[in-house]
Design a protein around this motif. Structure first.
Motif, PDB file in Angstrom:
ATOM      1  N   GLY A 262       2.818 -18.269   2.886  1.00  0.00           N
ATOM      2  CA  GLY A 262       2.522 -18.259   4.326  1.00  0.00           C
ATOM      3  C   GLY A 262       2.179 -19.653   4.832  1.00  0.00           C
ATOM      4  N   LYS A 263       1.334 -20.349   4.069  1.00  0.00           N
ATOM      5  CA  LYS A 263       0.934 -21.714   4.462  1.00  0.00           C
ATOM      6  C   LYS A 263       2.155 -22.633   4.550  1.00  0.00           C
ATOM      7  CE  LYS A 263      -3.657 -22.338   2.340  1.00  0.00           C
ATOM      8  NZ  LYS A 263      -4.376 -23.198   1.378  1.00  0.00           N
ATOM      9  N   ILE A 264       3.027 -22.501   3.566  1.00  0.00           N
ATOM     10  CA  ILE A 264       4.220 -23.374   3.545  1.00  0.00           C
ATOM     11  C   ILE A 264       5.105 -23.059   4.745  1.00  0.00           C
ATOM     12  CG2 ILE A 264       6.203 -24.149   2.209  1.00  0.00           C
ATOM     13  CD1 ILE A 264       4.786 -22.905  -0.248  1.00  0.00           C
ATOM     14  N   ARG A 265       5.267 -21.734   5.031  1.00  0.00           N
ATOM     15  CA  ARG A 265       6.108 -21.356   6.172  1.00  0.00           C
ATOM     16  C   ARG A 265       5.608 -22.030   7.448  1.00  0.00           C
ATOM     17  NH1 ARG A 265       5.611 -16.133   4.201  1.00  0.00           N
ATOM     18  NH2 ARG A 265       7.262 -15.945   2.627  1.00  0.00           N
ATOM     19  N   ARG A 266       4.280 -22.055   7.618  1.00  0.00           N
ATOM     20  CA  ARG A 266       3.724 -22.698   8.818  1.00  0.00           C
ATOM     21  C   ARG A 266       4.040 -24.198   8.828  1.00  0.00           C
ATOM     22  NH1 ARG A 266      -0.139 -18.819   7.824  1.00  0.00           N
ATOM     23  NH2 ARG A 266      -1.611 -20.123   6.688  1.00  0.00           N
ATOM     24  N   LYS A 267       3.937 -24.827   7.667  1.00  0.00           N
ATOM     25  CA  LYS A 267       4.245 -26.263   7.575  1.00  0.00           C
ATOM     26  C   LYS A 267       5.727 -26.520   7.869  1.00  0.00           C
ATOM     27  CE  LYS A 267       0.865 -29.101   6.725  1.00  0.00           C
ATOM     28  NZ  LYS A 267       0.631 -30.185   7.722  1.00  0.00           N
ATOM     29  N   TYR A 268       6.576 -25.658   7.329  1.00  0.00           N
ATOM     30  CA  TYR A 268       8.022 -25.809   7.560  1.00  0.00           C
ATOM     31  C   TYR A 268       8.316 -25.687   9.049  1.00  0.00           C
ATOM     32  CZ  TYR A 268       9.441 -25.709   2.626  1.00  0.00           C
ATOM     33  OH  TYR A 268       9.649 -26.015   1.300  1.00  0.00           O
ATOM     34  N   LYS A 269       7.618 -24.722   9.701  1.00  0.00           N
ATOM     35  CA  LYS A 269       7.820 -24.516  11.136  1.00  0.00           C
ATOM     36  C   LYS A 269       7.399 -25.780  11.897  1.00  0.00           C
ATOM     37  CE  LYS A 269       7.185 -20.788  14.434  1.00  0.00           C
ATOM     38  NZ  LYS A 269       6.356 -19.645  14.818  1.00  0.00           N
ATOM     39  N   GLU A 270       6.216 -26.326  11.498  1.00  0.00           N
ATOM     40  CA  GLU A 270       5.688 -27.527  12.146  1.00  0.00           C
ATOM     41  C   GLU A 270       6.696 -28.673  12.078  1.00  0.00           C
ATOM     42  OE1 GLU A 270       1.914 -28.681  10.383  1.00  0.00           O
ATOM     43  OE2 GLU A 270       2.145 -30.759  11.072  1.00  0.00           O
ATOM     44  N   TYR A 271       7.383 -28.783  10.947  1.00  0.00           N
ATOM     45  CA  TYR A 271       8.321 -29.893  10.765  1.00  0.00           C
ATOM     46  C   TYR A 271       9.768 -29.512  11.075  1.00  0.00           C
ATOM     47  CZ  TYR A 271       4.802 -32.980   8.740  1.00  0.00           C
ATOM     48  OH  TYR A 271       3.716 -33.791   8.547  1.00  0.00           O
ATOM     49  N   GLY A 272       9.976 -28.237  11.520  1.00  0.00           N
ATOM     50  CA  GLY A 272      11.346 -27.799  11.816  1.00  0.00           C
ATOM     51  C   GLY A 272      12.239 -27.763  10.584  1.00  0.00           C
ATOM     52  N   ILE A 273      11.659 -27.392   9.441  1.00  0.00           N
ATOM     53  CA  ILE A 273      12.437 -27.372   8.195  1.00  0.00           C
ATOM     54  C   ILE A 273      13.046 -25.989   7.993  1.00  0.00           C
ATOM     55  CG2 ILE A 273      12.263 -27.526   5.672  1.00  0.00           C
ATOM     56  CD1 ILE A 273       9.883 -29.562   6.292  1.00  0.00           C
ATOM     57  N   GLN A 274      14.363 -25.954   7.841  1.00  0.00           N
ATOM     58  CA  GLN A 274      15.092 -24.680   7.723  1.00  0.00           C
ATOM     59  C   GLN A 274      15.307 -24.328   6.255  1.00  0.00           C
ATOM     60  OE1 GLN A 274      15.907 -23.105  10.597  1.00  0.00           O
ATOM     61  NE2 GLN A 274      15.177 -24.803  11.877  1.00  0.00           N
ATOM     62  N   GLU A 275      14.244 -24.140   5.516  1.00  0.00           N
ATOM     63  CA  GLU A 275      14.408 -23.821   4.105  1.00  0.00           C
ATOM     64  C   GLU A 275      13.553 -22.619   3.755  1.00  0.00           C
ATOM     65  OE1 GLU A 275      16.470 -25.504   2.203  1.00  0.00           O
ATOM     66  OE2 GLU A 275      16.750 -27.433   3.187  1.00  0.00           O
ATOM     67  N   LYS A 276      13.885 -21.963   2.667  1.00  0.00           N
ATOM     68  CA  LYS A 276      13.080 -20.834   2.216  1.00  0.00           C
ATOM     69  C   LYS A 276      12.042 -21.370   1.231  1.00  0.00           C
ATOM     70  CE  LYS A 276      13.774 -16.202   0.218  1.00  0.00           C
ATOM     71  NZ  LYS A 276      12.767 -15.534   1.049  1.00  0.00           N
ATOM     72  N   PRO A 277      10.769 -21.175   1.527  1.00  0.00           N
ATOM     73  CA  PRO A 277       9.741 -21.727   0.626  1.00  0.00           C
ATOM     74  C   PRO A 277       9.742 -21.022  -0.735  1.00  0.00           C
ATOM     75  CG  PRO A 277       8.798 -20.998   2.722  1.00  0.00           C
ATOM     76  CD  PRO A 277      10.181 -20.452   2.663  1.00  0.00           C
ATOM     77  N   PHE A 278       9.212 -21.693  -1.708  1.00  0.00           N
ATOM     78  CA  PHE A 278       8.974 -21.038  -2.995  1.00  0.00           C
ATOM     79  C   PHE A 278       7.708 -21.600  -3.631  1.00  0.00           C
ATOM     80  CE2 PHE A 278      10.018 -24.442  -5.876  1.00  0.00           C
ATOM     81  CZ  PHE A 278      11.043 -25.157  -5.291  1.00  0.00           C
ATOM     82  N   VAL A 279       7.165 -20.854  -4.556  1.00  0.00           N
ATOM     83  CA  VAL A 279       6.051 -21.377  -5.345  1.00  0.00           C
ATOM     84  C   VAL A 279       6.465 -21.343  -6.819  1.00  0.00           C
ATOM     85  CG1 VAL A 279       4.322 -20.538  -3.706  1.00  0.00           C
ATOM     86  CG2 VAL A 279       4.867 -19.171  -5.718  1.00  0.00           C
ATOM     87  N   ILE A 280       5.830 -22.188  -7.568  1.00  0.00           N
ATOM     88  CA  ILE A 280       6.078 -22.230  -9.008  1.00  0.00           C
ATOM     89  C   ILE A 280       4.809 -21.737  -9.691  1.00  0.00           C
ATOM     90  CG2 ILE A 280       6.520 -23.758 -10.967  1.00  0.00           C
ATOM     91  CD1 ILE A 280       8.894 -23.884  -9.223  1.00  0.00           C
ATOM     92  N   VAL A 281       4.984 -20.790 -10.593  1.00  0.00           N
ATOM     93  CA  VAL A 281       3.828 -20.300 -11.349  1.00  0.00           C
ATOM     94  C   VAL A 281       3.873 -20.921 -12.740  1.00  0.00           C
ATOM     95  CG1 VAL A 281       2.633 -18.255 -12.207  1.00  0.00           C
ATOM     96  CG2 VAL A 281       3.950 -18.125 -10.087  1.00  0.00           C
ATOM     97  N   LYS A 282       2.809 -21.596 -13.102  1.00  0.00           N
ATOM     98  CA  LYS A 282       2.755 -22.199 -14.441  1.00  0.00           C
ATOM     99  C   LYS A 282       1.413 -21.910 -15.100  1.00  0.00           C
ATOM    100  CE  LYS A 282       4.432 -26.651 -12.892  1.00  0.00           C
ATOM    101  NZ  LYS A 282       4.404 -28.098 -13.142  1.00  0.00           N
ATOM    102  N   ALA A 283       1.419 -21.992 -16.396  1.00  0.00           N
ATOM    103  CA  ALA A 283       0.155 -21.900 -17.125  1.00  0.00           C
ATOM    104  C   ALA A 283      -0.679 -23.138 -16.779  1.00  0.00           C
ATOM    105  CB  ALA A 283       0.423 -21.846 -18.618  1.00  0.00           C
ATOM    106  N   ASP A 284      -1.994 -22.966 -16.792  1.00  0.00           N
ATOM    107  CA  ASP A 284      -2.883 -24.043 -16.373  1.00  0.00           C
ATOM    108  C   ASP A 284      -2.974 -25.152 -17.435  1.00  0.00           C
ATOM    109  OD1 ASP A 284      -4.398 -25.228 -14.474  1.00  0.00           O
ATOM    110  OD2 ASP A 284      -6.226 -24.094 -14.884  1.00  0.00           O
ATOM    111  N   ALA A 285      -2.556 -24.818 -18.651  1.00  0.00           N
ATOM    112  CA  ALA A 285      -2.527 -25.824 -19.713  1.00  0.00           C
ATOM    113  C   ALA A 285      -1.164 -25.758 -20.374  1.00  0.00           C
ATOM    114  CB  ALA A 285      -3.622 -25.544 -20.737  1.00  0.00           C
ATOM    115  N   GLY A 286      -0.736 -26.848 -20.970  1.00  0.00           N
ATOM    116  CA  GLY A 286       0.529 -26.818 -21.704  1.00  0.00           C
ATOM    117  C   GLY A 286       1.608 -27.598 -21.005  1.00  0.00           C
TER     118      GLY A 286
END
Lengths: 350, 350
Positions: A262-286
């Motif tokens: 949701g946060k990214i979508r708002r940022k994309y809107k602010e900058y007029g970026i026409q992309e689908k946001p994604f997040v990356i899930v990673k282990a906190d170590a390794g």
């Protein structure tokens, strides 16, 4: 002197680049003043991703491989930086014991080790290689593609010091990220310089701490330049223990992923970026990109969960095995369609 | 990383080179330890002469020109060294006031200044040029061969600080060797960094002190490598006030030249060198090769003296004028047939 990053993508980063170039004296001074207050790591590499509209580090390696990727032209700079670093940290150094990763049959990795040997030899140290691999009990020669070779030697631990046969180093350089835990042989070495320190290893270090610190630095830097820190800072969130197999902690991952998207979508809107946001899930170590997954919709996580529980997918199973019981850091790399533009290696002598 | 010196001459230096290459780690460590005890100059260039059988520095410039001779490949190293030097000496530096020589119409010299501006700008400083030439009372633009230009500005001196209009530097970098004496405008600047310090200028500095210090260093270094220090050390002797016109002090020059020529002959015999020795007579202070003469036989000095007294030779007259009443250092550069193999520039960040 900054490596020139090549990318096919263009956009607001160009304006930013211009501002950075114009502010160079101010930026260099800022760095100098920061180095006075903070000790940088002995050596580092940073994975930087460029989405065209945003450019951010996504991974900082405190035990950097990839030195083999340095061009010939960069080599004198690396040697000069190594000299400055040694002069600052351990000027009386004479012998350097380099401890590489255990899985040392990988040719690229071996070339990386060879390059480190080359750099520190040119910087004025006697360099030899010691291995944490206990199956190596005699000096073992590994051939390299260029016809050269490396000799791995078994470590010799005494009560207070670590070395090799007929080799007592004052400095030990780890090129092993300690993902497998803290080896006993490295503990309580108070007489020798151990670089980086043990708490830089994944047995202790957490990505979430790193991203939090980076966020603070990015904010200070952005203030200096009068820019939005988002342009250089990956958003992130952190969950505690997560087990995809029995579902423990999964709500946390889901709700955080949802909130971040949701946060990214708002940022994309602010900058007029026409992309689908994604997040990356990673282990906190390794490291090594293990157990990393991309989430474009929080519902993707349900699917992952179902599959993990059904154990139908070997690959996914391996993933969940790796992730089981691990703390998860969600890094929001708003770098859709991004290519990895370069691994920037710093050998910080300051 | 050491500049590669090209010479047509070969000989024992090759063996020496091999020994130096083999001892590199020990040498680098020696340098590191020396830097801990001694502060090197902020920047330096050294004229090195190679006779094939001997390679020695003959002149060390503490206000080095010739930065324009740096190749493109060396530039990043110079910037990195400049950063390290600034970080060590004046990390909070923001504005740098560069004071060049007065005779700034020489194109090569101007390019040297331009290169210095470039290096220190890339190292993160705002750089402007102030001149000791009091006839320059307004900003004056000097055109450069590459189409660029430099702006010289008149100095503004307040009670405690030196600067330019709307430019208050924390650091002042001299590229003027103060051969003409200590300018009043540079005195008592206790709030600003003045690099190099005033006592590095020829108003105070003496070549004979330098050669004496170098001799000690050469001996220590030679001991480290197990070599004859003579191979890297120019013999020298010093006289007091000498005036070739009225003959004052000339016996001293003659007897020292004689003694040194004898010493060299013995060394040449020891090494089987089939060359005719010579000594170089120079003023103990000053630069630009002024008033330098070569003596192959002490009797040459009689000739010089006669000619000076007869004032028959304009060129010689100019020479003797320059030398009149000056302290003379006889430097024995046993480098017959030597070409100047290179001016090595060091910007020592350590």
């Amino acid at each position: 002197m900054v490596p020139h990053l090549i990318t096919a993508l263009n956009g607001p980063i160009n304006e930013l680049e211009q501002r950075i170039l114009e502010s160079m004296p101010a930026i260099e001074r800022w760095f100098r003043l920061e180095w006075m207050e903070h000790t940088p790591p002995f050596y580092t590499s940073v994975d930087v991703r460029n989405a065209g509209f945003k450019l951010a580090p996504v991974d900082t390696n405190l035990f950097p491989g990839g030195w083999n990727n340095l061009t010939e032209e960069m080599l004198p700079l690396a040697v000069q930086a190594a000299m400055a670093a040694i002069e600052k940290i351990c000027p009386e150094a004479k012998n350097l014991l380099l401890i590489p990763e255990k899985h040392t049959r990988n040719t690229f990795y071996l070339q990386n080790v060879q390059r480190l040997v080359q750099i520190f030899t040119a910087a004025g140290l006697n360099v030899r290689l010691g291995t944490l691999d206990e199956t190596i009990t005699a000096p073992t020669q590994l051939e390299l593609p260029d016809g050269g070779s490396l000799t791995l030697e078994p470590l010799l631990r005494t009560k207070r010091r670590l070395g090799l046969k007929d080799f007592d180093p004052c400095t030990i350089l780890l090129n092993n990220d300690l993902s497998a835990g803290l080896p006993k042989v490295l503990e309580n070495l108070h007489e020798q310089y151990l670089l980086p320190p043990l708490h830089a290893g994944w047995a202790v270090r957490r990505k979430s701490n790193h991203f939090q610190s980076y966020e603070e630095v990015a904010k200070k830097f952005a203030k200096l330049l009068g820019m939005d820190p988002w342009l250089i800072n990956p958003m992130f969130a952190k969950c505690g223990k997560v087990n995809f197999q029995d579902g423990t902690g999964q709500e946390c991952v889901q709700s955080h992923a949802d909130a971040l998207l949701g946060k990214i979508r708002r940022k994309y809107k602010e900058y007029g970026i026409q992309e689908k946001p994604f997040v990356i899930v990673k282990a906190d170590a390794g490291t090594y990109g293990m157990g990393i997954m991309t989430v474009r919709d929080a519902k993707d996580l349900d699917e992952l969960n179902r599959r993990a529980q059904a154990r139908q997918n070997d690959q996914m199973l391996a993933l969940t095995r790796h992730m089981r019981g691990m703390t998860i850091a969600i890094t929001v790399l708003t770098v859709i369609n991004a290519v990895l533009v370069g691994v920037t290696i710093w050998l910080t002598g300051r």
